[in-house]
Design a protein around this motif. Structure first.
Motif, PDB file in Angstrom:
ATOM      1  N   UNK A 186      88.407 -28.600  45.772  1.00 27.02           N
ATOM      2  CA  UNK A 186      87.152 -28.158  46.371  1.00 27.02           C
ATOM      3  C   UNK A 186      86.312 -27.417  45.332  1.00 27.02           C
ATOM      4  N   UNK A 187      85.021 -27.640  45.399  1.00 24.13           N
ATOM      5  CA  UNK A 187      84.055 -26.951  44.537  1.00 24.13           C
ATOM      6  C   UNK A 187      83.630 -25.668  45.245  1.00 24.13           C
ATOM      7  N   UNK A 188      83.862 -24.510  44.620  1.00 26.80           N
ATOM      8  CA  UNK A 188      83.609 -23.220  45.246  1.00 26.80           C
ATOM      9  C   UNK A 188      82.649 -22.400  44.378  1.00 26.80           C
ATOM     10  N   UNK A 189      81.360 -22.707  44.462  1.00 25.28           N
ATOM     11  CA  UNK A 189      80.372 -22.078  43.575  1.00 25.28           C
ATOM     12  C   UNK A 189      80.145 -20.588  43.839  1.00 25.28           C
ATOM     13  N   UNK A 190      80.781 -20.032  44.860  1.00 22.09           N
ATOM     14  CA  UNK A 190      80.692 -18.582  45.050  1.00 22.09           C
ATOM     15  C   UNK A 190      81.552 -17.834  44.038  1.00 22.09           C
ATOM     16  N   UNK A 191      82.394 -18.562  43.314  1.00 22.07           N
ATOM     17  CA  UNK A 191      83.275 -17.956  42.301  1.00 22.07           C
ATOM     18  C   UNK A 191      82.663 -18.088  40.905  1.00 22.07           C
ATOM     19  N   UNK A 192      82.898 -17.096  40.079  1.00 24.67           N
ATOM     20  CA  UNK A 192      82.494 -17.168  38.681  1.00 24.67           C
ATOM     21  C   UNK A 192      83.365 -18.157  37.918  1.00 24.67           C
ATOM     22  N   UNK A 193      82.868 -18.583  36.772  1.00 26.85           N
ATOM     23  CA  UNK A 193      83.704 -19.209  35.748  1.00 26.85           C
ATOM     24  C   UNK A 193      84.277 -18.084  34.888  1.00 26.85           C
ATOM     25  N   UNK A 194      85.564 -18.142  34.585  1.00 28.71           N
ATOM     26  CA  UNK A 194      86.213 -17.097  33.792  1.00 28.71           C
ATOM     27  C   UNK A 194      86.832 -17.731  32.549  1.00 28.71           C
ATOM     28  N   UNK A 195      86.539 -17.146  31.390  1.00 26.90           N
ATOM     29  CA  UNK A 195      87.106 -17.612  30.122  1.00 26.90           C
ATOM     30  C   UNK A 195      88.242 -16.672  29.723  1.00 26.90           C
ATOM     31  N   UNK A 196      89.448 -17.231  29.560  1.00 26.92           N
ATOM     32  CA  UNK A 196      90.621 -16.460  29.141  1.00 26.92           C
ATOM     33  C   UNK A 196      90.841 -16.683  27.647  1.00 26.92           C
TER      34      UNK A 196
ATOM     35  N   UNK B 131      85.957 -12.781  30.296  1.00 28.45           N
ATOM     36  CA  UNK B 131      84.580 -13.212  30.076  1.00 28.45           C
ATOM     37  C   UNK B 131      84.141 -14.052  31.277  1.00 28.45           C
ATOM     38  N   UNK B 132      83.139 -13.568  31.992  1.00 25.15           N
ATOM     39  CA  UNK B 132      82.655 -14.247  33.192  1.00 25.15           C
ATOM     40  C   UNK B 132      81.349 -14.978  32.885  1.00 25.15           C
ATOM     41  N   UNK B 133      81.087 -16.017  33.662  1.00 20.01           N
ATOM     42  CA  UNK B 133      79.808 -16.738  33.579  1.00 20.01           C
ATOM     43  C   UNK B 133      79.511 -17.318  34.952  1.00 20.01           C
ATOM     44  N   UNK B 134      78.296 -17.804  35.114  1.00 27.70           N
ATOM     45  CA  UNK B 134      77.907 -18.435  36.370  1.00 27.70           C
ATOM     46  C   UNK B 134      78.792 -19.657  36.617  1.00 27.70           C
ATOM     47  N   UNK B 135      78.962 -20.066  37.870  1.00 24.61           N
ATOM     48  CA  UNK B 135      79.811 -21.230  38.163  1.00 24.61           C
ATOM     49  C   UNK B 135      79.315 -22.482  37.470  1.00 24.61           C
TER      50      UNK B 135
END
Length: 533
Positions: A297-307, A321-325
């Motif tokens: 499922x695509x959940x655009x309410x969540x951020x993209x997170x870079x580990x 590191x967070x970014x927009x979905x």
């Protein structure tokens, strides 16, 4: 989840920015079953292939879409067919074979689909009684070994792979199928990607996952360089493989889907994107009569997170590191510069697109039906994210930490151990005329993990790629190869033996056309340096 610290701006998605297409032709001839050609056949050469190009271009992909009365429903499900173009002294021969996977063999024996794939659920045997059919739905689904995604190389051996725990070793000359290899027999992972990275010492790196009572973990795997082997040792060997890092998923029951990962000279980056896998649904999907891709499922309410992970220690940075979905399948390149990690990727704004490549959609009629499908899709575009590597308590809050020359990407510390990123568009409006791009490739041997200037990709002015692109990431200048009715595959860059510049070499791509489909794909185009002609 979004932390709310970064103001959300209204911007057009790639779907809205790309021009609408009209009059698109049907792709049905490109997604039908073909016959294999195990014995090499000659090809017709138009133009001249440079004499220094000697070797084999190996390609892999779906080539059979039905068994008996059963039909696959998704493009990703077709049985793996391996292709070999052998180039020698300006001549080319072609051969192909179906991968003799367990999935292929069982389906062939039963003359129906008995192994579930990404978008197709295998139904119970109609010959069984009603009770046997009922209880078969409660059996744990077995992972497929239909390795139809990529050719990979580990310790000197060639394998074909997909996104399960199984690979198949193959003979790169005869395309003969050899033994099935289970990652879990060598290292504690349940699956691995089909897109490993390689370092200059010959070691390979991949990303997998593991899950159990302690939770779900994203894992980074190292496979050592090849050692000298005797002819008698004709067997798969992944000995020495080890997990060098495990990243816990914030939600163990809903981990992120990933197709690849980022590697620079000193770091790995795992991109945790808001495409989620519901593990409870995964355990129940066979009972519910749903295919695997329905658990995503695509959940655009969540951020993209870079580990961020150090390659040398395996330790993950405390900074997140967070970014927009956003949605990404393939990374272009990553490198370090003046205390920053620069990452270039093909990104989209809608992760639902991965489930849209059903065979029903790809086989739509020319014109209005195909136009409607294409214009509803999200386009992937190249983006640059920049991660500051030295973020401590002294770093100021809510100020852009990126000070690289001529860089529009930003990184702001929003709270202790958290940085919010905004990307730079790595293109100008000219690219939008070609519908975005995917399947990026660089001069990998010399520039992977290092500062670079050029990458090559497929342009998507149709549902499937219909152009080849060369992008200059310094100037964002675009060069294009395009002929109506011709559909290229992923470009492969081959450097000239005396290369003095990054783009000194050729690009190889397999070209097909629905107007005259040839089951033996015999068109290879070599694109000369600094030109797409």
């Amino acid at each position: 989840m979004s932390n709310g610290a970064e103001p959300q701006t209204q911007s057009l998605s790639s779907r809205e920015r790309c021009p609408k297409a009209s009059g698109l032709e049907s792709l049905a001839p490109l997604v039908h079953s073909v016959e294999e050609t195990p014995d090499p056949i000659p090809t017709t050469i138009k133009g001249t292939i440079p004499a220094w190009i000697n070797g084999s271009l190996l390609r892999n992909g779906p080539g059979k879409f039905e068994f008996g009365e059963d039909r696959y429903t998704h493009w990703f499900d077709g049985m793996a067919m391996m292709h070999r173009f052998h180039i020698y002294e300006g001549n080319v021969t072609y051969s192909s074979r179906f991968l003799r996977s367990d999935s292929y063999t069982l389906n062939s024996e039963k003359n129906r689909i008995v192994v579930s794939e990404f978008g197709t659920l295998a139904m119970p045997d109609p010959c069984k009684n009603i009770f046997a059919r009922f209880f078969s739905r409660f059996q744990v689904p077995k992972a497929t070994d239909n390795a139809n995604v990529n050719f990979v190389k580990y310790k000197g051996d060639y394998y074909v792979s997909t996104e399960t725990n199984y690979m198949r070793r193959v003979d790169p000359q005869s395309l003969e199928t050899k033994e099935k290899v289970d990652w879990s027999q060598y290292v504690a992972v349940n699956a691995a990607t089909a897109h490993p990275h390689y370092d200059r010492e010959g070691a390979a790196y991949n990303m997998g996952n593991s899950y159990g009572r302690s939770g779900f973990f994203y894992t980074i795997i190292r496979i050592p360089p090849p050692e000298e082997r005797t002819e008698k040792e004709d067997s798969a060997d992944l000995s020495g493989a080890e997990v060098i890092c495990s990243i816990p998923a914030p939600e163990s029951r809903k981990p992120s889907y990933y197709h690849s990962f980022v590697m620079s000279e000193n770091y790995f980056v795992f991109v945790e994107q808001p495409i989620k896998l519901d593990l409870l649904k995964f355990m129940l999907y066979k009972i519910q009569g749903k295919s695997f891709h329905k658990v995503m499922s695509w959940e655009p309410q969540c951020d993209t997170i870079f580990h961020l992970v150090c390659r040398h220690t395996g330790k993950e940075s405390q900074v997140k590191y967070h970014a927009a979905p956003m949605f990404t399948l393939h990374q272009i390149n990553a490198f370090e510069e003046n205390g920053f990690l620069v990452m270039d990727m093909c990104c989209g704004d809608d992760g639902e697109v991965i489930g849209e490549f059903t065979l029903e959609n790809l086989r739509r009629d020319s014109g209005e039906e195909m136009d409607k499908f294409y214009n509803s899709m999200c386009r992937n575009l190249p983006r640059r994210y920049v991660l500051p590597l030295n973020v401590d308590e002294k770093a100021p809050l809510d100020q852009n930490l990126v000070n690289l020359h001529n860089c529009k990407a930003t990184a702001k510390k929003t709270k202790p151990e958290e940085v919010y990123l905004t990307h730079e568009e790595l293109h100008n409006d000219e690219l939008l005329q070609y519908g975005g791009l995917e399947f990026p490739q660089i001069n990998y041997n010399e520039y992977n993990g290092r500062p670079y200037r050029y990458f090559y990709a497929c342009g998507f002015g149709h549902v499937l790629a219909d152009s080849l692109l060369k992008m200059d990431v310094h100037t964002k200048e675009l060069k294009v190869w395009h002929y109506p009715g011709l559909y290229p595959s992923e470009p492969i860059f081959v450097a000239a033996p005396t290369a003095a510049e990054e783009d000194d070499g050729v690009v190889l791509s397999v070209i097909i056309t629905p107007r005259k489909v040839i089951s033996q794909l015999t068109h290879i185009y070599a694109l000369k340096r600094k030109k797409l002609q």
